[in-house]
Design a protein around this motif. Structure first.
Motif, PDB file in Angstrom:
ATOM      1  N   GLY A 643       0.720  -1.396   0.446  1.00 56.27           N
ATOM      2  CA  GLY A 643      -0.142   0.056  -0.350  1.00 56.27           C
ATOM      3  C   GLY A 643       0.870   0.954   0.187  1.00 56.27           C
ATOM      4  O   GLY A 643       2.109   0.990   0.333  1.00 56.27           O
ATOM      5  N   THR A 676      -3.543   4.743  -2.242  1.00 53.53           N
ATOM      6  CA  THR A 676      -3.610   4.108  -3.117  1.00 53.53           C
ATOM      7  C   THR A 676      -2.559   2.672  -3.975  1.00 53.53           C
ATOM      8  O   THR A 676      -2.069   2.502  -2.343  1.00 53.53           O
ATOM      9  N   THR A 683      -9.284   1.997  -1.815  1.00 52.66           N
ATOM     10  CA  THR A 683      -7.943   2.581  -2.461  1.00 52.66           C
ATOM     11  C   THR A 683      -8.931   4.053  -3.587  1.00 52.66           C
ATOM     12  O   THR A 683     -10.077   4.119  -3.804  1.00 52.66           O
TER      13      THR A 683
END
Length: 792
Positions: A643, A676, A683
């Motif tokens: 991540g 993101t 997300t």
């Protein structure tokens, strides 16, 4: 006969001799007003000290010739020959130069100069002005703290742009640049406590913005910045200040600030700050009782060697603030997306004053400064802190689909944390090939050893919660919670006994190279060896989470002074890191992970116009956090390291004294954060615990500078916060705290021997919530505080 003539002439002339007033203003070399400077007329009893705005007054001075002396710690004394003439008052403007020897002795020794220069010394660990520092530093001055009648950390921190209160506990979290942070740093070294300390010993509060791992490591700091409290130091003049504050919700607070030299040469200085604080709550239950004492001793052994020893002893007992998890599982939790739609009574605590937690803390700080040569100095810091948590801690869950409020209890028979830090710095100020270098080289040992026992009624692991309240009904069991009833329900449950130990060895170096008189570059690097001994669970005889990691943290910065010492352009690359423990996956394999790294790129402008006409910082930053952990979408029970969180924004910080008596402090911050390469449910969304995306702070005050009412002042301020997401994902939906604005006002009268102030917080009685980690806490309603300070 002649003696009677002389007596007649003397009596006649004496009726025309009028005692005069000597007024003046003391400032530093950069036009910063200087507080606490001793003003005296040599070989007389006339003496006084400057106020926070640098002004002083000597009354009832008989005509004659005098030598006026202005002196204070950190400054070269100034002498002026003056002639006092009957019928003519005198006004003097004096400028004091910092003691060059003290400034060069150790780079981290404080300079009584611009308040942001003092903060910059801690941020850079060297003698570096704010205008030369490529990092953003926001500072709350002592004048703001005093005028606003602040009694806790939240009352001070509201003056810093971009920082908002998040998760509320005995030691609150704050959000900065989209990340959580706490106040664990004191004078640039470890100041860890489990409860927010009393503010009686705080001279200033500073926020060093952005990742700061290069100089501060990873254990006590955040990717969003460092909160550093600067404490009061012993002075070379005797002073006593005794204050009482009383106000809403049974506030009774006494503070004392006593300072005295211990020998004639004033090489041994002593100062002690103390406070006793008792306060209730705007809710039907809730209180804080605390006692705080902070002695400090300074010894100037020689012109090369000095020692200081400080301590902070804190005893605190209080109820836990209501932390309510506003949901059970499922989409659109409770059918509500903000606290105003929940069936909660804002003024109910859903507890009572018997369910308390004690948080004593003892901290000791030793420092040795030694001047090795004209170019090199050494500083040794020795820190030992011991903190505890004992008692019962209460939290709540509001269940989905009905009005049931579940009460959970965590009990801590013992919870101890002991921190040891040893830090050695060497500072150099020298030239190579005609170019000035300011260098700090440091090594550091840090260890946090914790042990605790805990038991719980929290509905987890097969355990029941304490009980459930029907918040829309009569709640007959509302008052039945107590230490005795908690112990009764815990009987037969096995508590957890565990111990952890974290150790790190670090080395760092930072150099500021003056390429020209206006252009400088900072190059810094840290290497950190982190060793986590893991958590030893004595109940199950297992050890988990033990691992070792090494991390490198670089930092670069450029500063170009467009106008020397007045306006500069700056840019930086700063790095922060957090060590990540291995994870045991569902299939039994153990995954080891790299440390998380936060990398910031930032650029902006700083202005420090003479005489505090304007001190300003405007900056744009872009932070990316790599190597974060997330759930594997293909294998939801597995954890992978992939991540990324991005956080970017703009911050504006303004401080000004445009005319005599007028103070302005304002700030604005905008933060855009998103995830993101994370789980599909989050997300592209703003992460929870990122705080509000927009904040604004403003405070203005005006003090009458010259009149029969000199010292009378008024102040007004506002703090604005935008929406803050507590839950934000595609599965559970969104739950957010509404935007809100808090107004505050002040009236005060400041004289040489006393000060009176009246403060009002949350003037409009706004109902608002703080929150983080999935919980919400109601904020304080309107509060009035009166302060009386007597000065000796």
């Amino acid at each position: 006969m002649m003696k009677y003539i002389y007596l007649f002439i003397f009596c006649f002339s004496s009726t025309h001799i009028i005692a005069q007033t000597i007024k003046g203003h003391i400032s530093s070399k950069n036009a910063e007003p200087v507080n606490g400077i001793t003003i005296k007329l040599e070989k007389t009893s006339y003496a006084t000290q400057t106020l926070a705005n640098g002004d002083f007054v000597l009354n009832n001075v008989l005509p004659g010739r005098y030598t006026l002396i202005a002196s204070g710690v950190g400054y070269t004394a100034v002498k002026r020959n003056i002639l006092v003439v009957s019928g003519k008052n005198i006004f003097l403007n004096l400028e004091l130069d910092p003691l060059s020897g003290q400034l060069k002795e150790v780079a981290i020794v404080l300079r009584k100069n611009r308040h942001r220069d003092q903060a910059s010394v801690y941020a850079a660990r060297m003698d570096l002005k704010n205008i030369e520092n490529p990092q953003v530093i926001n500072t709350v001055t002592n004048q703001l703290i005093t005028e606003q009648g602040a009694t806790d950390l939240n009352g001070i921190i509201k003056n810093i742009p971009g920082i908002a209160k998040g998760w509320s506990s005995v030691s609150a979290y704050y959000t900065s640049r989209g990340f959580n942070t706490r106040n664990y740093i004191r004078n640039g070294v470890s100041g860890y406590v489990t409860a927010d300390l009393d503010m009686a010993n705080v001279e200033q509060l500073e926020a060093i913005k952005g990742p700061s791992g290069t100089l501060f490591g990873s254990s006590l700091v955040s990717f969003g910045g460092v909160l550093n409290r600067i404490t009061k130091k012993p002075l070379d003049t005797a002073k006593i200040e005794i204050s009482y504050q009383g106000g809403s919700y049974d506030l009774n607070r006494f503070t004392a600030d006593i300072n005295t030299p211990l020998n004639k040469d004033k090489t041994v200085l002593f100062r002690v700050n103390a406070a006793r604080h008792d306060e209730g709550s705007f809710q039907d239950a809730g209180f804080i009782r605390s006692t705080f004492i902070a002695p400090g001793l300074f010894y100037q052994a020689s012109d090369r060697l000095s020692f200081s020893l400080d301590a902070e002893i804190y005893e605190r007992e209080g109820t836990s603030q209501p932390q309510i998890t506003p949901a059970g599982p499922g989409p659109n939790r409770l059918g509500a997306n903000n606290p105003s739609a929940l069936p909660l009574d804002y003024k109910r605590s859903y507890s009572n004053n018997t369910v308390t937690l004690k948080n004593p803390a003892q901290s000791f700080y030793g420092q040795i400064n030694f001047k090795l040569s004209d170019q090199w100095s050494a500083q040794t810091n020795l820190i030992r802190t011991h903190t505890e948590n004992t008692g019962n801690y209460l939290t709540f869950n509001l269940l989905k689909g009905d009005s049931s409020l579940v009460r959970n209890v965590s009990q801590y028979p013992t919870s101890l944390s002991a921190i040891t830090q040893v830090q050695q710095n060497f500072n150099g100020d020298f030239k190579i090939a005609g170019l000035r270098n300011r260098l700090v080289i440091g090594i550091e040992f840090y260890q946090n050893a914790s042990s605790f026992s805990s038991n719980a009624l929290n509905g987890r692991g097969g355990r029941k919660s304490f009980d459930t309240l029907n918040v829309k009904g009569a709640m007959p069991n509302y008052g039945l919670i107590s230490p005795e009833s908690i112990n009764s329900k815990l009987a037969g449950l096995v508590p957890i006994y565990s111990r952890t130990q974290l150790t790190s060895y670090s080395a760092y170096a930072s150099n500021v190279l003056s390429i020209s008189d206006q252009l400088s570059a900072m190059l810094s690097l840290r290497v950190d060896r982190f060793m986590n001994g893991g958590t030893v669970n004595f109940t199950t005889n297992t050890t988990t989470g033990n691992y070792n990691q090494t991390a490198f943290s670089p930092k670069f910065g450029l500063v170009y002074q467009v106008i020397k010492d007045l306006v500069s352009l700056f840019s930086n690359y700063t790095n922060g890191f957090q060590n990540v423990a291995p994870v045991t996956q569902p299939d039994g394999t153990v995954s080891t992970f790299k440390p998380q790294f936060a990398n910031q790129l930032e650029a902006g402008v700083k202005a420090e116009l003479a005489g505090d006409l304007l001190t300003a910082t405007v900056s744009y930053y872009d932070i990316s956090v790599k190597n974060t952990l997330r759930t594997d979408i293909d294998r939801p029970t597995f954890t992978i390291q992939e991540g990324t969180q991005y956080s970017k924004g703009v911050e504006v910080d303004l401080f000004s004294r445009p005319v005599n008596g007028l103070l302005l402090n304002a700030g604005f911050a905008y933060n855009d954060s998103k995830l993101t390469s994370a789980d599909a449910t989050v997300t592209g969304l703003r992460p929870v615990n990122s705080g509000p995306s927009k904040t604004g702070n403003f405070y203005a005050s005006y003090t009458l500078p010259f009149s029969s009412l000199k010292g009378l002042g008024v102040g007004f301020g506002a703090n604005c916060y935008s929406r803050n997401y507590i839950i934000n994902n595609t599965t559970a939906g969104q739950f957010y705290l509404n935007a809100y604005t808090l107004l505050n006002a002040a009236v005060f009268y400041n004289k040489a021997s006393y000060r009176f102030g009246l403060n009002a917080d949350n003037l409009t009685n706004e109902k608002f919530y703080n929150g983080g980690f999935g919980t919400i806490t109601p904020g304080g309603l309107r509060r009035f505080v009166a302060t009386l300070t007597v000065k000796f």
